[in-house]
Design a protein around this motif. Structure first.
Motif, PDB file in Angstrom:
ATOM      1  N   ASP A 115       0.822  -1.214   0.000  1.00  0.00           N
ATOM      2  CA  ASP A 115       0.000   0.000   0.000  1.00  0.00           C
ATOM      3  C   ASP A 115       0.856   1.263   0.000  1.00  0.00           C
ATOM      4  O   ASP A 115       0.499   2.261  -0.632  1.00  0.00           O
ATOM      5  CB  ASP A 115      -0.932  -0.002   1.220  1.00  0.00           C
ATOM      6  CG  ASP A 115      -1.948  -1.137   1.136  1.00  0.00           C
ATOM      7  OD1 ASP A 115      -2.224  -1.597   0.007  1.00  0.00           O
ATOM      8  OD2 ASP A 115      -2.461  -1.562   2.198  1.00  0.00           O
ATOM      9  N   GLU A 116       1.978   1.229   0.726  1.00  0.00           N
ATOM     10  CA  GLU A 116       2.808   2.424   0.778  1.00  0.00           C
ATOM     11  C   GLU A 116       3.420   2.743  -0.586  1.00  0.00           C
ATOM     12  O   GLU A 116       3.658   3.899  -0.924  1.00  0.00           O
ATOM     13  CB  GLU A 116       3.927   2.267   1.824  1.00  0.00           C
ATOM     14  CG  GLU A 116       4.816   1.054   1.631  1.00  0.00           C
ATOM     15  CD  GLU A 116       4.284  -0.190   2.344  1.00  0.00           C
ATOM     16  OE1 GLU A 116       5.064  -1.127   2.540  1.00  0.00           O
ATOM     17  OE2 GLU A 116       3.089  -0.175   2.704  1.00  0.00           O
ATOM     18  N   VAL A 117       3.670   1.674  -1.385  1.00  0.00           N
ATOM     19  CA  VAL A 117       4.189   1.900  -2.732  1.00  0.00           C
ATOM     20  C   VAL A 117       3.097   2.487  -3.628  1.00  0.00           C
ATOM     21  O   VAL A 117       3.349   3.393  -4.442  1.00  0.00           O
ATOM     22  CB  VAL A 117       4.749   0.603  -3.328  1.00  0.00           C
ATOM     23  CG1 VAL A 117       5.196   0.813  -4.769  1.00  0.00           C
ATOM     24  CG2 VAL A 117       5.902   0.075  -2.482  1.00  0.00           C
ATOM     25  N   LYS A 118       1.852   1.966  -3.508  1.00  0.00           N
ATOM     26  CA  LYS A 118       0.752   2.506  -4.293  1.00  0.00           C
ATOM     27  C   LYS A 118       0.493   3.970  -3.967  1.00  0.00           C
ATOM     28  O   LYS A 118       0.153   4.770  -4.832  1.00  0.00           O
ATOM     29  CB  LYS A 118      -0.519   1.687  -4.035  1.00  0.00           C
ATOM     30  CG  LYS A 118      -0.484   0.281  -4.588  1.00  0.00           C
ATOM     31  CD  LYS A 118      -1.807  -0.409  -4.312  1.00  0.00           C
ATOM     32  CE  LYS A 118      -1.817  -1.836  -4.851  1.00  0.00           C
ATOM     33  NZ  LYS A 118      -3.100  -2.521  -4.565  1.00  0.00           N
ATOM     34  N   ALA A 119       0.624   4.319  -2.680  1.00  0.00           N
ATOM     35  CA  ALA A 119       0.313   5.683  -2.252  1.00  0.00           C
ATOM     36  C   ALA A 119       1.427   6.677  -2.564  1.00  0.00           C
ATOM     37  O   ALA A 119       1.238   7.890  -2.418  1.00  0.00           O
ATOM     38  CB  ALA A 119       0.006   5.700  -0.755  1.00  0.00           C
ATOM     39  N   TYR A 120       2.570   6.167  -2.971  1.00  0.00           N
ATOM     40  CA  TYR A 120       3.708   7.066  -3.212  1.00  0.00           C
ATOM     41  C   TYR A 120       3.466   7.928  -4.445  1.00  0.00           C
ATOM     42  O   TYR A 120       3.027   7.458  -5.479  1.00  0.00           O
ATOM     43  CB  TYR A 120       4.989   6.252  -3.398  1.00  0.00           C
ATOM     44  CG  TYR A 120       6.179   7.089  -3.795  1.00  0.00           C
ATOM     45  CD1 TYR A 120       6.850   7.857  -2.842  1.00  0.00           C
ATOM     46  CD2 TYR A 120       6.604   7.137  -5.125  1.00  0.00           C
ATOM     47  CE1 TYR A 120       7.938   8.643  -3.210  1.00  0.00           C
ATOM     48  CE2 TYR A 120       7.694   7.912  -5.498  1.00  0.00           C
ATOM     49  CZ  TYR A 120       8.357   8.664  -4.533  1.00  0.00           C
ATOM     50  OH  TYR A 120       9.416   9.439  -4.899  1.00  0.00           O
ATOM     51  N   GLU A 121       3.726   9.199  -4.317  1.00  0.00           N
ATOM     52  CA  GLU A 121       3.646  10.138  -5.426  1.00  0.00           C
ATOM     53  C   GLU A 121       4.971  10.874  -5.529  1.00  0.00           C
ATOM     54  O   GLU A 121       5.466  11.415  -4.531  1.00  0.00           O
ATOM     55  CB  GLU A 121       2.504  11.136  -5.221  1.00  0.00           C
ATOM     56  CG  GLU A 121       1.124  10.503  -5.248  1.00  0.00           C
ATOM     57  CD  GLU A 121       0.017  11.526  -5.089  1.00  0.00           C
ATOM     58  OE1 GLU A 121       0.358  12.737  -4.989  1.00  0.00           O
ATOM     59  OE2 GLU A 121      -1.162  11.139  -5.063  1.00  0.00           O
ATOM     60  N   GLU A 122       5.476  10.901  -6.731  1.00  0.00           N
ATOM     61  CA  GLU A 122       6.758  11.562  -6.921  1.00  0.00           C
ATOM     62  C   GLU A 122       6.608  13.059  -6.676  1.00  0.00           C
ATOM     63  O   GLU A 122       5.678  13.691  -7.198  1.00  0.00           O
ATOM     64  CB  GLU A 122       7.259  11.319  -8.344  1.00  0.00           C
ATOM     65  CG  GLU A 122       8.640  11.857  -8.601  1.00  0.00           C
ATOM     66  CD  GLU A 122       9.114  11.530 -10.000  1.00  0.00           C
ATOM     67  OE1 GLU A 122      10.231  11.973 -10.364  1.00  0.00           O
ATOM     68  OE2 GLU A 122       8.370  10.843 -10.731  1.00  0.00           O
ATOM     69  N   PRO A 123       7.457  13.643  -5.852  1.00  0.00           N
ATOM     70  CA  PRO A 123       7.345  15.079  -5.563  1.00  0.00           C
ATOM     71  C   PRO A 123       7.558  15.911  -6.822  1.00  0.00           C
ATOM     72  O   PRO A 123       8.338  15.552  -7.709  1.00  0.00           O
ATOM     73  CB  PRO A 123       8.459  15.316  -4.535  1.00  0.00           C
ATOM     74  CG  PRO A 123       9.419  14.179  -4.726  1.00  0.00           C
ATOM     75  CD  PRO A 123       8.593  13.016  -5.146  1.00  0.00           C
TER      76      PRO A 123
END
Length: 266
Positions: free
Chosen positions: A144-152
């Motif tokens: 889930d943490e990978v799915k929620a990651y958004e590149e700044p």
């Protein structure tokens, strides 16, 4: 000793009549047996020694299990075909329309080639099926943490090289795309609303109109209506009043104007 070796000893080794029980190799059909004999004897399939192959074939079916008549009949039909070819090989060769000699083995060779091709194709499909059965697919598991990651977003890099002139071009391009989405014809249409014209209201209107005018032109009455819906409902009202005996329609001459007369006293 394998089944194939047992069959070879029986047919080619001369052990028949010794009373030793032997087990014949099972073939899928007469063509399968013929291919086995051709491969075993290393014979050119285009030049089959029909006498030798027929003798070996007949030796095999003499020792077949004769309980299954359906299978046995297939081998007997092929045996008859081989004997027929064998007899035709002893006769003078026939000449076809092109003046060439007809080979009695031609049809059998074509059947063997087709059977051999389909047999190898079946083996290939079976191997692929077995390979597919050993393949296991696993669904992708993403934390889930990978799915929620958004590149700044790097604003400096994003706005690099952007000028007021470029912003103006982008703005005009967006407006142009919006204009292209508008239908130049349908965009000018007004809003279509459902027009309600109750029949009882129109009945009262036509009846009162007839009382007032007593005798009037049917066409003129319809011309006074505001829309197609009013015209249709007015026509229905006239039919209903004629049915009720309130009014009647009169046509003094063929293809002349239709007149409506009131039958109710004023």
């Amino acid at each position: 000793m394998t089944d194939e070796e047992t069959y070879d000893r029986q047919v080619f080794g001369g052990t028949m009549g010794t009373g030793i029980p032997v087990k014949l190799e099972v073939f899928e059909g007469p063509l399968d047996l013929l291919l086995h004999l051709i491969d075993k004897n290393k014979i050119d399939i285009y030049d089959i020694p029909i006498v030798e192959i027929t003798n070996q074939y007949m030796e095999y079916i003499r020792n077949m299990n004769k309980e299954d008549l359906n299978i046995m009949s297939e081998f007997l039909v092929m045996a008859a075909t081989l004997l027929d070819i064998k007899c035709r090989m002893l006769l003078p060769k026939e000449i076809n329309e092109d003046g060439e000699e007809e080979d009695p083995r031609k049809e059998l060779v074509e059947q063997l080639l087709q059977y051999k091709m389909y047999k190898y194709m079946a083996y290939e499909l079976k191997d692929r099926q077995q390979d597919a059965e050993q393949t296991i697919f696993r669904k992708a598991v993403i934390p889930d943490e990978v799915k929620a990651y958004e590149e700044p977003v790097d604003l400096d890099r994003l706005l690099e090289g952007l000028t007021l002139s470029r912003l103006n071009e982008i703005f005009r391009e967006v407006l142009r795309r919006q204009d292209n989405k508008i239908d130049p014809v349908r965009s000018k249409f007004g809003k279509i609303e459902k027009e309600e014209v109750p029949l009882p209201v129109k009945l009262a209107y036509v009846e009162q109109y007839a009382r007032t005018h007593r005798r009037f032109d049917f066409r003129q009455l319809l011309t006074e209506q505001k829309s197609k819906t009013h015209i249709v409902v007015t026509f229905l009202a006239i039919l209903e009043l004629m049915k009720s005996g309130v009014i009647r329609a009169v046509q003094e001459e063929t293809c002349g104007e239709i007149l409506i007369e009131s039958l109710v006293e004023a």
